[in-house]
Design an enzyme around this catalytic site. Structure first.
Site, short mmCIF file in Angstrom:
data_model
loop_
_atom_site.label_atom_id
_atom_site.label_comp_id
_atom_site.label_asym_id
_atom_site.label_seq_id
_atom_site.Cartn_x
_atom_site.Cartn_y
_atom_site.Cartn_z
N GLY A 302 -14.53 -23.57 25.48
CA GLY A 302 -13.92 -24.80 25.26
C GLY A 302 -13.32 -25.33 24.04
N SER A 303 -13.64 -26.52 23.58
CA SER A 303 -12.44 -27.03 22.47
C SER A 303 -12.67 -26.44 21.22
CB SER A 303 -12.72 -28.49 22.40
OG SER A 303 -12.59 -29.08 23.43
N THR A 304 -13.60 -25.38 20.91
CA THR A 304 -13.53 -24.82 19.58
C THR A 304 -12.42 -23.95 19.67
OG1 THR A 304 -15.34 -23.39 20.68
CG2 THR A 304 -15.78 -24.89 18.68
N PHE A 305 -11.80 -23.48 20.89
CA PHE A 305 -10.73 -22.54 21.06
C PHE A 305 -9.43 -23.32 20.63
CE2 PHE A 305 -7.22 -20.28 23.13
CZ PHE A 305 -7.63 -18.95 22.74
N LYS A 306 -9.27 -24.38 20.43
CA LYS A 306 -8.07 -25.20 20.34
C LYS A 306 -7.84 -24.99 18.79
CE LYS A 306 -9.16 -28.95 23.26
NZ LYS A 306 -9.71 -30.49 23.36
#
Length: 571
Positions: A302-306
């Site tokens: 999810g958004s931690t991969f941003k």
């Protein structure tokens, strides 16, 4: 006596002399040159040998606190040729060892040099059996692994089997250093194998294994486990995982996967299930209980991969901190309408505020500008196309589309952490490179081994790949991620008096629309010069599931304890 007779007599004399010489030479050979061989034969005939386990080296934290040690136990065995009262032996052993009489009878009646009845018997029980003075029953003291903190670190320390060999965790990874060399007990017997009265047993002690000094910190392990237990209970989640490590060298201070299990009783489930312990189903449940979710399992980050998408985009200069975007609550990619978590949209925002807002449409646009080849290039540079190389067994690899099968929709979803799966540790390793100036470290526990006198016997080194991203990009990402915590979606990760950077995530599990989520947060401190980085994952929380709301406070509470403990000064 004529001449012929004299010749015969002389001939007989020399023949006799020759035979005497041969016999004497043979005797000398047997008594001197070959004596050792005959001594061994006699020894084998009159000596019975019983092996005893060697003492295993201890596992220590970075300050010498013992995490795995040994305690004295007994191995009970019988020597068939020395038994005088088999029925009494069977009854005594059945009573004291709490074993079925028929099971013991099979072993007692078996004609063998030595038959083991049971190992890892408590010393108190062994002493009671020894006091019966049963002929043919041997009680030998050896060692069993002991874990003074029971559940603490269970899925990283691992445990040993009946013969003291490592089975999972660090116990198996460093088994060749930890294992001791077995010793022996020798008993003098007659030619029929019966022990000779009055002859003392000889004990040849084994060699102790080396101690393993790890990067673990007992106090940080305790703090992390307390935080995980609290979050597990409050959120009624499947599990809570926490990793704490040094981002500059890859040393892991703590790795928690709650619920843990009791290392001193690893073959008993940590919950009631009513399933036969001898069944395959029970064994499958044990294997599941032993799994380390941080390295054995994969998930959509999810958004931690941003953090990764943003880093790649800055490196390739397809965006900068002032790049502007307009979020209207969704973005259409080919035939797919992909929504933002804020359905009304964020409106006009730059790259920094988009990261603070964790805006999916903006990161879709960033991913499309980056392109498939560059996305895969930086995933490779940041370690996702291989394994981290951690010194634990069973590490899983990344599950991802082949590059030729990635279209715009797949690229769009990849940009915000969907449509592929990684391990939590792989993401944390990439985050370390993003904030430490661009060095891809190898997460690890082993530091060195030492012998019983404290002499270092092995130092362990782990690869570091320098320059996977530029220091300028690293500095920019640290600034942006600090704003995520100070002003954006990671505000519950703030710690009074400290500058903290980080990123939150709320991942919807497959199948979509199942109502099952993973809330997570990665946080590091101090934000401008990171000395520590930590990650919390909460699987299938009940009620509120947003990572910024449920996972960020876990790391914040943890940091309130361990930042002062690590002598990191307040800013």
């Amino acid at each position: 006596m004529n001449s012929i007779q004299r010749k015969h007599l002389v001939l007989y004399f020399f023949i006799f002399l020759f035979l005497i010489i041969i016999v004497t030479a043979r005797l000398l050979y047997v008594m001197v040159a070959d004596s050792k061989s005959y001594e061994e034969d006699i020894k084998d005939l009159h000596e019975r040998e019983r092996q005893i386990k060697g003492k295993r080296g201890e596992i220590l934290d970075r300050y010498g606190n013992v995490l795995a040690s040994n305690k004295t136990v007994c191995t009970i065995s019988v020597i068939h040729s020395q038994l005088n009262d088999e029925n009494k032996v069977i009854k005594v052993l059945s009573k004291e060892l709490q074993m079925d009489e028929d099971e013991i009878r099979k072993k007692v009646e078996k004609v063998s040099v030595r038959e083991k009845i049971k190992s890892n018997v408590p010393k108190e029980t062994g002493d009671k059996i020894r006091n019966y003075n049963l002929d043919g029953v041997k009680v030998d003291e050896d060692y069993k692994r002991n874990y003074p903190y029971n559940e603490l670190g269970s899925k990283i320390l691992g445990f040993t089997g009946a013969d003291n060999q490592g089975i999972v965790g660090l116990e198996v990874s460093y088994d060749k250093y930890l294992e001791g060399k077995s010793g022996n007990i020798y008993t003098v017997t007659d030619a029929f194998g019966k022990e000779i009265d009055g002859m003392a047993e000889l004990r040849q002690e084994g060699k102790r294994g080396d101690d393993l000094v790890t990067s673990l910190d007992l106090n940080i392990m305790k703090y992390a486990r307390q935080s995980a237990i609290k979050a597990l209970a409050e959120k009624k989640a499947n599990y809570v995982s926490i990793i704490v490590m040094n981002p500059t060298n890859g040393e892991i201070y703590a790795m928690v996967n709650e619920p843990e299990f009791n290392l001193n009783d690893p073959f008993t489930l940590n919950y009631e299930c009513g399933i036969d312990k001898n069944s395959k189903e029970y064994q499958d449940l044990l294997n599941k209980m032993w799994r380390n979710n941080c390295i054995n399992d994969t998930y959509e980050p999810g958004s931690t991969f941003k953090m990764v998408t943003g880093t790649a985009a800055l490196e390739e200069k397809v965006v900068n901190t002032n790049s502007t975007f307009n979020c209207q609550g969704y973005k259409i990619v080919e035939d797919r309408r992909i929504k933002c978590h804020k359905t009304t949209g964020h409106g006009l925002e730059n790259f920094v505020t988009a990261t603070m807002n964790s805006c999916n449409p903006v990161f879709i646009e960033v991913g499309l500008r980056l392109g498939v080849e560059n996305m895969f290039k930086y995933m490779d540079r940041l370690g996702f196309m291989g394994k981290t190389g951690i010194d634990l067994p069973g590490e899983a690899g990344t599950i991802i589309h082949k590059i030729e099968n990635v279209g715009e929709v797949e690229l769009a979803t990849m940009s915000f952490g969907q449509s592929f799966q990684i391990t939590p540790l792989a993401l944390l390793r990439a985050a370390c490179a993003i904030i430490n100036g661009g060095n891809l470290v190898t997460p690890h526990f082993g530091v060195y081994t030492k012998d019983e006198e404290g002499n270092v016997t092995n130092k362990f080194e782990f690869p570091v790949i320098s320059g996977v991203i530029s220091r300028d990009t690293s500095d920019t990402m640290k600034m942006i991620l600090e704003k995520v915590v100070s002003e954006g979606g990671g505000k519950f990760g703030q710690v009074e008096g400290y500058r903290v950077g980080g990123k939150t995530a709320t991942s919807e599990k497959l199948p979509r629309n199942s109502g099952k989520y993973i809330g997570s947060f990665i946080g590091f401190a101090p934000a401008d010069d990171p000395k520590i980085i930590a990650m919390c994952i909460i699987d299938e929380p009940q009620g509120v599931y947003y990572g910024g709301t449920i996972a960020a406070p876990v790391i914040a509470d943890l940091y309130k304890n361990i930042l002062p403990y690590l002598n990191i000064k307040k800013d």
